[in-house]
Design an enzyme around this catalytic site. Structure first.
Site, PDB file in Angstrom:
ATOM      1  N   ASN A 182       0.868  -1.181   0.000  1.00 46.64           N
ATOM      2  CA  ASN A 182       0.000   0.000   0.000  1.00 46.64           C
ATOM      3  C   ASN A 182       0.905   1.231   0.000  1.00 46.64           C
ATOM      4  O   ASN A 182       1.464   1.592   1.026  1.00 46.64           O
ATOM      5  CB  ASN A 182      -0.886  -0.039   1.264  1.00 46.64           C
ATOM      6  CG  ASN A 182      -1.717   1.229   1.420  1.00 46.64           C
ATOM      7  OD1 ASN A 182      -1.804   2.043   0.512  1.00 46.64           O
ATOM      8  ND2 ASN A 182      -2.330   1.383   2.588  1.00 46.64           N
ATOM      9  N   TRP A 183       1.037   1.852  -1.180  1.00 50.74           N
ATOM     10  CA  TRP A 183       1.976   2.967  -1.308  1.00 50.74           C
ATOM     11  C   TRP A 183       1.412   4.261  -0.720  1.00 50.74           C
ATOM     12  O   TRP A 183       2.110   5.271  -0.666  1.00 50.74           O
ATOM     13  CB  TRP A 183       2.351   3.181  -2.784  1.00 50.74           C
ATOM     14  CG  TRP A 183       3.120   2.041  -3.397  1.00 50.74           C
ATOM     15  CD1 TRP A 183       3.497   0.871  -2.783  1.00 50.74           C
ATOM     16  CD2 TRP A 183       3.628   1.955  -4.737  1.00 50.74           C
ATOM     17  NE1 TRP A 183       4.196   0.065  -3.660  1.00 50.74           N
ATOM     18  CE2 TRP A 183       4.293   0.710  -4.874  1.00 50.74           C
ATOM     19  CE3 TRP A 183       3.590   2.803  -5.852  1.00 50.74           C
ATOM     20  CZ2 TRP A 183       4.901   0.301  -6.069  1.00 50.74           C
ATOM     21  CZ3 TRP A 183       4.200   2.391  -7.041  1.00 50.74           C
ATOM     22  CH2 TRP A 183       4.847   1.166  -7.131  1.00 50.74           C
ATOM     23  N   LYS A 184       0.151   4.241  -0.328  1.00 49.19           N
ATOM     24  CA  LYS A 184      -0.519   5.437   0.240  1.00 49.19           C
ATOM     25  C   LYS A 184      -0.284   6.644  -0.669  1.00 49.19           C
ATOM     26  O   LYS A 184      -0.197   6.480  -1.891  1.00 49.19           O
ATOM     27  CB  LYS A 184      -0.044   5.682   1.674  1.00 49.19           C
ATOM     28  CG  LYS A 184      -0.148   4.425   2.540  1.00 49.19           C
ATOM     29  CD  LYS A 184      -0.064   4.708   3.999  1.00 49.19           C
ATOM     30  CE  LYS A 184      -0.002   3.404   4.768  1.00 49.19           C
ATOM     31  NZ  LYS A 184      -0.124   3.578   6.191  1.00 49.19           N
ATOM     32  N   SER A 221       3.307  -2.261  10.519  1.00 53.64           N
ATOM     33  CA  SER A 221       4.757  -2.203  10.735  1.00 53.64           C
ATOM     34  C   SER A 221       5.481  -3.516  10.413  1.00 53.64           C
ATOM     35  O   SER A 221       6.404  -3.906  11.116  1.00 53.64           O
ATOM     36  CB  SER A 221       5.064  -1.738  12.165  1.00 53.64           C
ATOM     37  OG  SER A 221       4.557  -0.428  12.365  1.00 53.64           O
ATOM     38  N   HIS A 270      -9.590   0.725   5.059  1.00 58.04           N
ATOM     39  CA  HIS A 270      -8.319   0.998   5.751  1.00 58.04           C
ATOM     40  C   HIS A 270      -8.590   1.941   6.921  1.00 58.04           C
ATOM     41  O   HIS A 270      -9.427   2.838   6.827  1.00 58.04           O
ATOM     42  CB  HIS A 270      -7.319   1.621   4.767  1.00 58.04           C
ATOM     43  CG  HIS A 270      -5.932   1.673   5.305  1.00 58.04           C
ATOM     44  ND1 HIS A 270      -5.537   2.633   6.199  1.00 58.04           N
ATOM     45  CD2 HIS A 270      -4.868   0.857   5.115  1.00 58.04           C
ATOM     46  CE1 HIS A 270      -4.269   2.411   6.519  1.00 58.04           C
ATOM     47  NE2 HIS A 270      -3.840   1.344   5.879  1.00 58.04           N
ATOM     48  N   GLU A 320      -7.048   4.400   8.005  1.00 57.93           N
ATOM     49  CA  GLU A 320      -6.877   5.834   7.707  1.00 57.93           C
ATOM     50  C   GLU A 320      -8.147   6.391   7.065  1.00 57.93           C
ATOM     51  O   GLU A 320      -8.535   7.529   7.330  1.00 57.93           O
ATOM     52  CB  GLU A 320      -5.646   6.040   6.800  1.00 57.93           C
ATOM     53  CG  GLU A 320      -4.355   5.858   7.589  1.00 57.93           C
ATOM     54  CD  GLU A 320      -3.149   5.439   6.776  1.00 57.93           C
ATOM     55  OE1 GLU A 320      -3.168   5.524   5.537  1.00 57.93           O
ATOM     56  OE2 GLU A 320      -2.158   5.009   7.401  1.00 57.93           O
ATOM     57  N   GLU A 358      -5.353  -5.472  10.628  1.00 59.73           N
ATOM     58  CA  GLU A 358      -4.372  -4.402  10.842  1.00 59.73           C
ATOM     59  C   GLU A 358      -4.685  -3.680  12.153  1.00 59.73           C
ATOM     60  O   GLU A 358      -5.495  -2.740  12.170  1.00 59.73           O
ATOM     61  CB  GLU A 358      -4.454  -3.380   9.699  1.00 59.73           C
ATOM     62  CG  GLU A 358      -4.146  -3.942   8.337  1.00 59.73           C
ATOM     63  CD  GLU A 358      -3.573  -2.877   7.412  1.00 59.73           C
ATOM     64  OE1 GLU A 358      -2.470  -3.067   6.933  1.00 59.73           O
ATOM     65  OE2 GLU A 358      -4.217  -1.842   7.219  1.00 59.73           O
ATOM     66  N   GLY A 361       2.101   2.080  10.950  1.00 58.04           N
ATOM     67  CA  GLY A 361       3.009   3.216  10.814  1.00 58.04           C
ATOM     68  C   GLY A 361       3.663   3.652  12.114  1.00 58.04           C
ATOM     69  O   GLY A 361       4.227   4.735  12.189  1.00 58.04           O
ATOM     70  N   GLY A 415       2.682  -1.188   4.417  1.00 56.42           N
ATOM     71  CA  GLY A 415       2.647   0.253   4.133  1.00 56.42           C
ATOM     72  C   GLY A 415       4.048   0.773   3.890  1.00 56.42           C
ATOM     73  O   GLY A 415       4.632   0.607   2.820  1.00 56.42           O
ATOM     74  N   GLY A 416       4.618   1.416   4.906  1.00 56.85           N
ATOM     75  CA  GLY A 416       5.909   2.090   4.780  1.00 56.85           C
ATOM     76  C   GLY A 416       6.988   1.259   4.092  1.00 56.85           C
ATOM     77  O   GLY A 416       7.695   1.751   3.195  1.00 56.85           O
TER      78      GLY A 416
HETATM   79  C1  PEP Z   1      -0.960   0.042   6.193  1.00 57.02           C
HETATM   80  O1  PEP Z   1      -1.104   1.247   6.120  1.00 57.02           O
HETATM   81  O2  PEP Z   1      -1.782  -0.731   5.669  1.00 57.02           O
HETATM   82  C2  PEP Z   1       0.205  -0.449   6.912  1.00 57.02           C
HETATM   83  C3  PEP Z   1       0.225  -1.705   7.276  1.00 57.02           C
HETATM   84  O3  PEP Z   1       1.193   0.467   7.169  1.00 57.02           O
HETATM   85  P1  PEP Z   1       2.624   0.179   7.847  1.00 57.02           P
HETATM   86  O4  PEP Z   1       3.160  -1.089   7.221  1.00 57.02           O
HETATM   87  O5  PEP Z   1       3.448   1.366   7.499  1.00 57.02           O
HETATM   88  O6  PEP Z   1       2.391   0.029   9.304  1.00 57.02           O
END
Ligand code: PEP
Length: 259
Positions: free
Chosen positions: A14-16, A220, A104, A106, A176, A182, A241-242
């Site tokens: 997920n490149w956001k 994470s 998600h 967010e 999640e 994050g 994500g990141g």
């Molecule tokens: C996400 O936003 O779906 C996610 C898992 O982010 P991160 O890996 O950065 O915690």
């Protein structure tokens, strides 16, 4: 050592809201050249909507054609109409998406998306031929009050009660925990496995045909913790994500999903 799983693992990036034309090109070229030989893991990238067409062209133009698939980060639940600024499921399918992230945390927290709205999106995705990646997860306060299972169950029920069992066989769940997204904090493999096992049991109670839906962990995930998480019997890979923005990290996470 947990038994080998028969389900194919997924690693979804997920490149956001990150990237640029040059960045999309560089990241995808690196992923394609390193991940193409790996057929045992389904890799999916979810770039920002404006870069989907570019990403689709890069993937389709690779030789041999890359086994990486493309997903969107969001959709609007109507197929077309006067919804300024929105993008529909059929449009996403048209430009080559086969997956879409829905619910998600967010979007729930920053854009006020409710369980009801998320349910409409799941339905719309399935009708458009997209596989919904339905995100579920509790806040830290909810975990501390021992409400994790209740919260996750309510989110799951609300999102799938209107769709047919047959169509939801195409669904993917991403557990999640919000406190892990994050933040650098990760659920331990044991904590995550307990929730995944619970989700699988609930899906199976609804219909045994749903028992083998992929259930991914997100929050994470890094190359250093992926293997331990993905080795758990009910964790079928990750939503990243990141770490999906760094090709070396992401490639190593994908390699960690090999059984
Ligand atoms: C996400 O936003 O779906 C996610 C898992 O982010 P991160 O890996 O950065 O915690």
């Amino acid at each position: 050592m947990s038994p080998k799983k028969s389900r194919k693992p997924y690693v979804i990036g997920n490149w956001k809201m990150h990237g640029s034309k040059a960045g999309v090109d560089a990241l995808l070229q690196a992923l394609i050249s390193n991940l193409n030989p790996i057929q045992e893991v389904q890799v999916v990238v979810c770039p920002p909507a404006v870069y989907l067409e570019q990403a689709g062209r890069i993937i389709a133009g690779s030789s041999p054609v890359a086994s990486i698939s493309m997903g969107a980060q969001n959709l609007y639940p109507e197929p077309e109409g006067a919804f300024t600024g929105e993008i529909s499921g059929p449009m996403l399918f048209d430009i080559g998406c086969r997956y879409v992230i829905i619910g998600h945390s967010e979007r729930r927290a920053l854009f006020g998306e409710t369980d009801g709205f998320i349910a409409r999106k799941v339905d719309a995705a399935l009708k458009a031929g997209l596989r919904p990646i339905l995100c579920l997860g509790e806040t830290r306060a909810e975990r501390e009050k021992a409400k994790t299972f209740e919260v996750v169950f309510n989110q799951l029920e609300a999102a799938i009660k209107e769709v047919s069992v047959e169509s939801f066989k195409q669904g993917i769940i991403a557990y999640e925990p919000i406190w892990a997204i994050g933040t650098g904090l990760t659920a331990s493999p044991h904590e995550a496995q307990a929730v995944h096992q619970f989700i699988r049991a609930k899906l199976s109670e609804r219909d045994p045909g749903l028992a083998n839906i992929p259930i991914l962990y997100g929050g994470s995930v890094k190359a250093s913790n992926a293997k331990a998480l993905f080795s758990e019997p009910d964790i079928d890979g990750g939503l990243i994500g990141g770490a999906s923005l760094n090709h070396e990290e992401f490639i190593n996470i994908c390699l960690s999903a090999l059984n």
